[in-house]
Motif scaffolding. Structure first.
Motif, PDB file in Angstrom:
ATOM      1  N   ALA A 218      74.798  48.996  55.333  1.00  0.00           N
ATOM      2  CA  ALA A 218      74.876  47.571  55.000  1.00  0.00           C
ATOM      3  C   ALA A 218      74.720  47.351  53.497  1.00  0.00           C
ATOM      4  CB  ALA A 218      73.800  46.795  55.757  1.00  0.00           C
ATOM      5  N   HIS A 235      67.965  44.759  58.136  1.00  0.00           N
ATOM      6  CA  HIS A 235      68.353  44.282  59.458  1.00  0.00           C
ATOM      7  C   HIS A 235      68.202  42.767  59.579  1.00  0.00           C
ATOM      8  CE1 HIS A 235      68.640  48.288  61.287  1.00  0.00           C
ATOM      9  NE2 HIS A 235      68.999  47.708  62.424  1.00  0.00           N
ATOM     10  N   SER A 241      73.280  44.930  65.181  1.00  0.00           N
ATOM     11  CA  SER A 241      74.462  44.074  65.186  1.00  0.00           C
ATOM     12  C   SER A 241      74.847  43.601  63.790  1.00  0.00           C
ATOM     13  CB  SER A 241      74.233  42.859  66.094  1.00  0.00           C
ATOM     14  OG  SER A 241      73.075  42.146  65.668  1.00  0.00           O
ATOM     15  N   TYR A 242      73.874  43.164  62.987  1.00  0.00           N
ATOM     16  CA  TYR A 242      74.204  42.707  61.644  1.00  0.00           C
ATOM     17  C   TYR A 242      72.987  42.832  60.729  1.00  0.00           C
ATOM     18  CZ  TYR A 242      71.774  38.331  62.849  1.00  0.00           C
ATOM     19  OH  TYR A 242      70.836  37.398  63.232  1.00  0.00           O
ATOM     20  N   LYS A 272      75.892  37.670  55.409  1.00  0.00           N
ATOM     21  CA  LYS A 272      75.693  38.363  56.677  1.00  0.00           C
ATOM     22  C   LYS A 272      76.633  39.569  56.677  1.00  0.00           C
ATOM     23  CE  LYS A 272      75.138  37.038  61.567  1.00  0.00           C
ATOM     24  NZ  LYS A 272      75.338  35.930  62.530  1.00  0.00           N
ATOM     25  N   ILE A 273      76.097  40.737  57.037  1.00  0.00           N
ATOM     26  CA  ILE A 273      76.854  41.978  56.925  1.00  0.00           C
ATOM     27  C   ILE A 273      76.962  42.643  58.299  1.00  0.00           C
ATOM     28  CG2 ILE A 273      76.969  44.238  55.803  1.00  0.00           C
ATOM     29  CD1 ILE A 273      75.150  43.002  53.592  1.00  0.00           C
ATOM     30  N   PHE A 274      78.176  43.082  58.625  1.00  0.00           N
ATOM     31  CA  PHE A 274      78.434  43.740  59.905  1.00  0.00           C
ATOM     32  C   PHE A 274      78.844  45.191  59.629  1.00  0.00           C
ATOM     33  CE2 PHE A 274      79.302  39.237  60.286  1.00  0.00           C
ATOM     34  CZ  PHE A 274      78.635  38.878  61.452  1.00  0.00           C
TER      35      PHE A 274
END
Length: 443
Positions: A218, A235, A241-242, A272-274
């Motif tokens: 991430a 996290h 999840s993201y 927000k990072i995936f």
């Protein structure tokens, strides 16, 4: 050694079928000495390790893959096939903590990652994100971080940004004081032309629930983005999840051990990072977007003559006067409620202010802002010259005052700059029900 035992030896790539029907492929690595001898340790293709009970193995098939094993310094480490790294360049600066550590397969312990190649061996997915180089600037526990170390980190980051202007930066750091360092870099480095991600790990790489790989992936995605702000990347919830990128001056560690311990306080995260999709979504409209036209400004000095005090019932006034006698030039108070302390110690605080010590008021409350105009105690504090920290986090106020005293000498200028929103440390609009909405999903 029997043929069966050979198939369970370190360095062998196998396909294992368990008695419950699972089929697992991976590299057998040296069993941790602290583990039950009835288990083997298997490194999967994604870089994670799992333990498998030998009693539950139905069959073992040798796969024709030659895996080189590095032996030296008391360790046995698998070396995977290398592929060409892609994308933007990222410079990793390690300061300590467990985030950039690896397992010693002979002892079962963890040790610092020394090179970018070792990092790629741990987390092969990084290869598809960027080209990496790495260095160990220091190797300390985060509780041992101090203003002089902030100076060293800021100076090194500034050097990297000048010499490698298109390179993203990742700083690996222990989690306990990560928010202090993110604030320090937010004030010390202005008009940066590349993203700076600060990242930690709540659980070390020798634990099955380690968040190190997820957080590093991430952070790498953030470091290749167009957001040019120092940000804490961790996290966003307990599952994988993201992740969230938190503005460096608005973030606090809110839990001792949860993987989603870091939260933006009364503030939206930057992004927000995936990691699975290698995607980033910008959340804040005021996120600073990279501009090649800006020139880096580095003010990297921090004063050690600053203290952060939490007010408590019965707190004596002599604490303030002793600090001033010891040379403390700035004090940040975590007051109660809207920013209060006992009226019995106001005279002592006035004495240190009259002697030239700058005193700032913040609140012990997690949310909300200081308002010294509501009650008489607050008005008295304001009258003697205490500066309101508004809704600045107390940690951020401490770092900002340290930075101001380190780089500026005039008291009036320091007071003016403290009230100036330099790095997003003040949040104009309070967000209601922020923590439940972002930490646990919409409610």
């Amino acid at each position: 050694m029997s043929e069966e035992n050979k198939l369970l030896s370190p360095g062998i790539y196998v396909r294992i079928k368990t008695k419950d029907g699972a089929i697992i492929e991976g590299l057998i690595v040296q069993r941790y000495e602290i583990f039950d001898p009835g288990f083997i340790t298997l490194k999967l293709k994604n870089g994670y390790n799992i333990g498998i009970s030998i009693k539950k193995i139905e069959s073992v098939e040798l796969l024709n893959k030659e895996i080189e094993m590095r032996r030296g310094e008391g360790e046995i480490v698998p070396i995977f096939e290398k592929t060409e790294s892609k994308g933007k360049e990222i410079h990793i600066i390690s300061t300590g903590g467990t985030i950039a550590s690896k397992i010693d397969y002979q002892t079962g312990g963890v040790k610092p990652v020394l090179t970018a190649d070792e990092l790629i061996e741990m987390i092969p997915e990084l290869n598809s994100i960027a080209k990496f180089k790495s260095e160990i600037l220091m190797s300390i526990f985060s509780e041992n971080m101090n203003p002089k170390y902030w100076e060293k980190i800021a100076e090194r980051v500034a050097e990297v940004l000048v010499k490698e202007p298109d390179t993203g930066v990742i700083i690996t750091h222990g989690t306990d004081t990560l928010a202090y360092t993110s604030s320090a870099l937010s004030f010390a480095l202005r008009n940066i032309g590349s993203p700076i991600a600060l990242v930690g790990s709540q659980r070390s790489s020798d634990r099955p629930s380690s968040d190190s790989p997820f957080n590093l992936i991430a952070a790498s995605i953030y470091a290749t983005s167009d957001i040019c702000e120092p940000a804490v990347v961790m996290h966003g919830e307990t599952s994988d999840s993201y992740a969230l990128a938190h503005r460096g001056t608005r973030v606090r560690k809110m839990h001792t051990s949860r993987r989603d311990a870091f939260q933006s306080i009364s503030s939206l995260p930057l992004a927000k990072i995936f990691p699975a999709e290698k995607k980033i979504e910008v959340i804040r409209k005021d996120a600073k977007i990279c501009s090649k036209s800006g020139n880096l400004e580095a003010y990297t000095k921090f004063s050690e003559n600053v203290s952060l005090l939490k007010y408590y019932p019965g707190m004596p006034g002599w604490i303030f006067e002793i600090l001033a006698e010891k040379g403390i030039k700035g004090i940040v108070i975590e007051g109660s409620g809207l920013g209060h302390v006992s009226t019995e110690i106001i005279d002592s605080i006035k004495n240190v202010i009259d002697r030239g010590t700058i005193v700032v008021m913040t609140s012990q409350c997690i949310f909300g802002r200081v308002n010294m105009n509501v009650y008489s105690t607050g008005r008295l504090l304001k009258k003697i010259g205490i500066i309101s920290g508004e809704n600045m986090l107390s940690e951020t106020a401490f770092v900002k005052l340290s930075w101001l005293l380190g780089n500026f000498k005039d008291e009036e200028e320091i007071t003016r700059l403290f009230a100036t929103n330099i790095a997003g440390e003040y949040e104009g609009r309070e967000l209601l029900n922020y923590y439940p909405r972002w930490n646990h999903g919409e409610q």
